[in-house]
Design an enzyme around this catalytic site. Structure first.
Site, PDB file in Angstrom:
ATOM      1  N   ARG A   1      13.010  29.210  26.895  1.00 25.92           N
ATOM      2  CA  ARG A   1      13.139  30.561  26.350  1.00 25.92           C
ATOM      3  C   ARG A   1      13.175  30.456  24.820  1.00 25.92           C
ATOM      4  O   ARG A   1      14.138  30.892  24.175  1.00 25.92           O
ATOM      5  CB  ARG A   1      14.406  31.255  26.865  1.00 25.92           C
ATOM      6  CG  ARG A   1      14.384  31.597  28.354  1.00 25.92           C
ATOM      7  CD  ARG A   1      15.547  32.511  28.680  1.00 25.92           C
ATOM      8  NE  ARG A   1      15.588  32.858  30.087  1.00 25.92           N
ATOM      9  CZ  ARG A   1      16.387  32.264  30.980  1.00 25.92           C
ATOM     10  NH1 ARG A   1      17.201  31.281  30.590  1.00 25.92           N
ATOM     11  NH2 ARG A   1      16.387  32.642  32.236  1.00 25.92           N
TER      12      ARG A   1
ATOM     13  N   GLN B   1      16.316  21.734  26.658  1.00 25.80           N
ATOM     14  CA  GLN B   1      16.010  20.915  27.832  1.00 25.80           C
ATOM     15  C   GLN B   1      14.658  21.271  28.450  1.00 25.80           C
ATOM     16  O   GLN B   1      14.340  20.821  29.549  1.00 25.80           O
ATOM     17  CB  GLN B   1      17.121  21.078  28.873  1.00 25.80           C
ATOM     18  CG  GLN B   1      18.497  20.696  28.335  1.00 25.80           C
ATOM     19  CD  GLN B   1      19.616  20.790  29.365  1.00 25.80           C
ATOM     20  OE1 GLN B   1      20.457  19.923  29.449  1.00 25.80           O
ATOM     21  NE2 GLN B   1      19.638  21.847  30.148  1.00 25.80           N
TER      22      GLN B   1
ATOM     23  N   ASN C   1      16.457  17.647  31.346  1.00 21.76           N
ATOM     24  CA  ASN C   1      17.005  18.865  31.926  1.00 21.76           C
ATOM     25  C   ASN C   1      18.177  18.529  32.838  1.00 21.76           C
ATOM     26  O   ASN C   1      17.998  18.089  33.973  1.00 21.76           O
ATOM     27  CB  ASN C   1      15.929  19.614  32.710  1.00 21.76           C
ATOM     28  CG  ASN C   1      16.448  20.923  33.284  1.00 21.76           C
ATOM     29  OD1 ASN C   1      17.484  21.440  32.867  1.00 21.76           O
ATOM     30  ND2 ASN C   1      15.731  21.468  34.252  1.00 21.76           N
TER      31      ASN C   1
ATOM     32  N   ASP D   1      24.705  31.732  26.361  1.00 20.74           N
ATOM     33  CA  ASP D   1      23.415  31.588  27.020  1.00 20.74           C
ATOM     34  C   ASP D   1      22.296  31.794  26.006  1.00 20.74           C
ATOM     35  O   ASP D   1      22.481  32.469  24.971  1.00 20.74           O
ATOM     36  CB  ASP D   1      23.277  32.606  28.147  1.00 20.74           C
ATOM     37  CG  ASP D   1      23.752  32.047  29.489  1.00 20.74           C
ATOM     38  OD1 ASP D   1      23.938  30.827  29.590  1.00 20.74           O
ATOM     39  OD2 ASP D   1      23.937  32.839  30.427  1.00 20.74           O
TER      40      ASP D   1
ATOM     41  N   ASP E   1      19.577  33.513  26.540  1.00 20.68           N
ATOM     42  CA  ASP E   1      18.902  34.794  26.732  1.00 20.68           C
ATOM     43  C   ASP E   1      19.867  35.968  26.603  1.00 20.68           C
ATOM     44  O   ASP E   1      19.844  36.911  27.389  1.00 20.68           O
ATOM     45  CB  ASP E   1      18.189  34.840  28.075  1.00 20.68           C
ATOM     46  CG  ASP E   1      19.120  34.571  29.255  1.00 20.68           C
ATOM     47  OD1 ASP E   1      20.255  34.113  29.033  1.00 20.68           O
ATOM     48  OD2 ASP E   1      18.705  34.811  30.400  1.00 20.68           O
TER      49      ASP E   1
ATOM     50  N   ASP F   1      31.232  26.978  35.324  1.00 14.24           N
ATOM     51  CA  ASP F   1      32.186  27.754  34.535  1.00 14.24           C
ATOM     52  C   ASP F   1      33.435  28.091  35.346  1.00 14.24           C
ATOM     53  O   ASP F   1      34.559  28.030  34.839  1.00 14.24           O
ATOM     54  CB  ASP F   1      31.544  29.020  33.973  1.00 14.24           C
ATOM     55  CG  ASP F   1      30.741  29.819  34.997  1.00 14.24           C
ATOM     56  OD1 ASP F   1      30.824  29.511  36.211  1.00 14.24           O
ATOM     57  OD2 ASP F   1      30.033  30.759  34.594  1.00 14.24           O
TER      58      ASP F   1
ATOM     59  N   HIS G   1      22.861  40.716  28.543  1.00 17.75           N
ATOM     60  CA  HIS G   1      22.222  39.633  29.291  1.00 17.75           C
ATOM     61  C   HIS G   1      21.346  40.245  30.388  1.00 17.75           C
ATOM     62  O   HIS G   1      21.616  41.342  30.875  1.00 17.75           O
ATOM     63  CB  HIS G   1      23.329  38.758  29.911  1.00 17.75           C
ATOM     64  CG  HIS G   1      22.872  37.469  30.514  1.00 17.75           C
ATOM     65  ND1 HIS G   1      22.181  37.392  31.704  1.00 17.75           N
ATOM     66  CD2 HIS G   1      23.028  36.187  30.094  1.00 17.75           C
ATOM     67  CE1 HIS G   1      21.935  36.117  31.988  1.00 17.75           C
ATOM     68  NE2 HIS G   1      22.428  35.374  31.030  1.00 17.75           N
TER      69      HIS G   1
END
Length: 678
Positions: free
Chosen positions: A219, A248, A277, A304, A306, A416, A440
């Site tokens: 991304r 990654q 990755n 994140d 994105d 998480d 998000h």
């Protein structure tokens, strides 16, 4: 010092009236604010007091006669995002209420979450400093945990020149919940708010230092846009040590046009780290590792790649974390990037008995702050305690990382949640802080319980329960897991079923393989699932045969889509019987129907012998076909694996707990970063 009315005596010309106080929340007012998020910051007040009182749960009997008289003309916030005819924000970022109108700052980003400061810090008062001019009033409110709204103060305005008004407000009544906020009301002329700040008296004046960790996988543009936003905010740069972008993917952030723009400002503080990755857990662990190794930052902020971040929320999270009683993980909320006043969840919690995540108790999923604003939504006034916070935005003290280690090597999913549970057991709480948030891509656009991702959902759910479940044999989890697998099979999702059983086998194999699997397991999972019809997708429905059946639906009714629980149970029972019968003629050559993703409930799919089923993102579809032999074989294996998991649970739990320190240690993680066995 404050006098009896809460106003502040005139200071000496050479003194700072707020000396010893620290700004912990600035009111956000922007002329450039996009209209579809305006309701999160301020709102026009349009309806009379009776509707406000009713919606907030405040009855006339609960209020004194003088209160009712003084607030008879009070107004309630509008559910609309626009302020046309009520007010505006000018080019100086000042908010202007038009003649006879009122603007409220009782909103997600601008109300003060008093109950969180009351619960998690030692402070018992907050100072509100307002700078305003014009004709009208500033009206300060507080709420209770029940959502009852009380007027705390009213400050008249009658000056062409800006005046500074200070109020010291107690935090004592907020033990269970409640907020402070204020409204700007214009009289016969306009009223203007130039600034507003919430301050806490403290010896800790300097904010903590932060490093930011962003994990990205293909991304690049989204990630570089986020870097540019960070680089253009001077107040964020003042507290920023480093930005670690853990790349990654094979579409690199450094190749984007905007990367150079961010690099020119951030300079040596921006580090792009290329590594294999290793999923979200590997990327975020790398950011934790680098931040701790450098030793300069008090916190690492995980984001994140994105997301769009409200940067003022970063400063608020740090201010709060600086002043909590003990080191505390501070998370931000997640709003939808597509419907931008809709919040994913107000808090994240785990059901310990079934061991599954979901919205915290007493909250509602997908709340729209524009349609149901703070003042008219009683449950928003409760303080919500959480088990963990999502790593779309999570501020973690580096002292906590040194104490409990890095993430578990889970690749994706549950990392998480497991980290938050582990921190809590070590005495470090997690707080999801109102006023700190990102936008998000919503989960409604994904279905990551299918395909290869089902492996990580299953394995990591089981592993986290083996580490942290308070119940013998994991409570109801083993039964839940078996039930979930059976639902996949009656839904003709045999590829997902196979992946789930591989997860079970790997969990039973023990914790020693987790770091190795993080780097090596994904290619095998992808190739395995693609062997099944339910994972082979096409982008156009015209590429599939048209639905046909030898016999028409009985009485022309087709397969129902029940909404009641009895109806669902009846459909499920008859669907289970369908699994042991031979598929209907023609079902292997022609689909029996087209099922939109929104309707692909297991109790409906159980009645088809083949169907075209669309994906969650609406870009493609797969042709599901019933296979009685596959169903029987997978159910046999699944039953045996789940029985073994239940019987071996105590011993297996001890093995994972004993391995936890090693699995999360920087030394073992370093070997994974470098591509060698830990």
């Amino acid at each position: 010092m404050a006098n009896a009315s809460g106003s502040v005596a005139a200071p000496r010309p050479d003194s700072d009236p707020n000396e010893g106080f620290r700004v912990v929340q600035r009111t956000i007012m922007r002329a450039s604010q996009e209209l579809d998020v305006r309701a999160l910051y301020m709102g026009a007040v349009t309806s009379m007091a009776s509707s406000a009182d009713a919606s907030s749960g405040q009855s006339g009997a609960d209020r004194s006669k003088s209160e009712r008289a003084s607030s008879a003309s009070e107004l309630a916030p509008s559910a609309d995002t626009g302020m046309i005819g009520y007010g505006r924000v000018d080019e100086n970022d000042h908010t202007i209420a038009e003649k006879g109108r009122r603007i409220t700052f009782g909103t997600y980003f601008n109300a003060f979450p008093a109950s969180y400061w009351r619960r998690w810090t030692e402070h018992r008062s907050v100072r509100l400093v307002l700078r305003a001019r014009g004709e009208g009033a500033l009206i300060v409110y507080r709420s209770t945990a029940r959502g009852q709204v009380l007027r705390a103060d009213s400050i008249p305005l009658d000056s062409d020149q800006a005046i500074t008004v200070t109020r010291d407000l107690t935090l004592d009544p907020f033990i269970d919940g409640g907020w402070y906020w204020f409204d700007l009301e214009a009289g016969d002329g306009e009223a203007v708010l130039e600034s507003a700040e919430w301050l806490i008296e403290t010896d800790r004046q300097q904010p903590g230092r932060v490093s930011i960790g962003i994990t990205t996988f293909n991304r690049p543009d989204f990630c570089s846009d986020q870097l540019v936003a960070l680089s253009q905010d001077p107040s964020t740069l003042e507290i920023l040590d480093d930005v670690f972008v853990v790349d990654q993917g094979n579409q690199k952030v450094v190749d984007t046009e905007n990367y150079a723009t961010a690099k020119a400002v951030l300079g040596d503080r921006l580090h792009v780290i290329d590594q294999p990755n290793l999923g979200g857990s590997g990327g975020f662990s790398r950011a934790m590792y680098e931040s701790v190794q450098r030793g300069t930052s008090d916190y690492v902020l995980l984001l994140d790649d994105d997301v769009v971040c409200e940067l003022e929320g970063i400063k608020r999270a740090i201010a709060f974390a600086d002043l909590t009683r003990r080191p505390t993980i501070v998370g931000g909320h997640m709003f939808s990037l597509y419907d931008r006043t809709v919040m994913h969840a107000y808090g994240e919690a785990l059901s310990k008995w079934t061991w599954f995540w979901g919205p915290a108790p007493q909250t509602k999923h997908s709340h729209d702050w524009a349609r149901r604003p703070l003042r008219s939504t009683p449950w928003l006034h409760r303080r919500i305690d959480v088990d963990y916070t999502g790593w779309w935005m999570s501020l973690i003290p580096t002292s906590v990382i040194r104490e409990i280690g890095l993430s578990m090597p889970m690749f994706i999913k549950w990392d998480d949640a497991e980290f938050g549970l582990r921190a809590g057991q070590a005495g470090f709480p997690t707080v999801t802080m109102p006023g700190s948030a990102v936008w998000h891509v919503p989960w409604t656009e994904k279905d990551d319980t299918l395909d290869w991702q089902a492996y990580f959902h299953e394995r990591n759910r089981l592993v986290s329960a083996l580490l942290h479940s308070p119940y013998d044999h994991g409570g109801r989890l083993v039964v839940e897991s078996l039930t979930n697998h059976a639902k996949r099979l009656v839904s003709m999702q045999y590829g997902t079923g196979d992946i789930i059983m591989q997860a079970l086998e790997d969990v039973l194999d023990g914790p020693e393989r987790m770091h190795r699997d993080m780097a090596e397991r994904l290619p095998h999972l992808r190739s395995t699932v693609k062997q099944y019809d339910d994972a082979r997708t096409n982008p156009d429905l015209e590429l599939f045969p048209q639905p046909r059946m030898k016999k028409p639906p009985r009485k022309g009714k087709g397969i129902p889509n029940p909404t009641s629980m009895p109806g669902k149970l009846m459909l499920a029972a008859t669907g289970l019987v369908r699994q042991v019968r031979a598929p209907r003629e023609m079902s292997s050559d022609f689909p029996e129907g087209i099922v939109p993703h929104v309707d692909q409930k297991w109790f409906r799919l159980a009645h088809y012998d083949s169907a075209i089923v669309s994906t969650a993102d609406g870009t493609s579809a797969a042709w599901y076909r019933r296979d009685r032999k596959q169903f029987m074989e997978q159910m046999r294996r699944s039953t045996a694996l789940h029985a073994r998991l239940y019987n071996e649970w105590p011993e297996l739990s001890e093995r994972y707990k004993e391995a936890l320190t090693s699995l999360t240690s920087p030394e073992v993680w370093k070997a994974s970063f470098e591509g060698t066995d830990g």
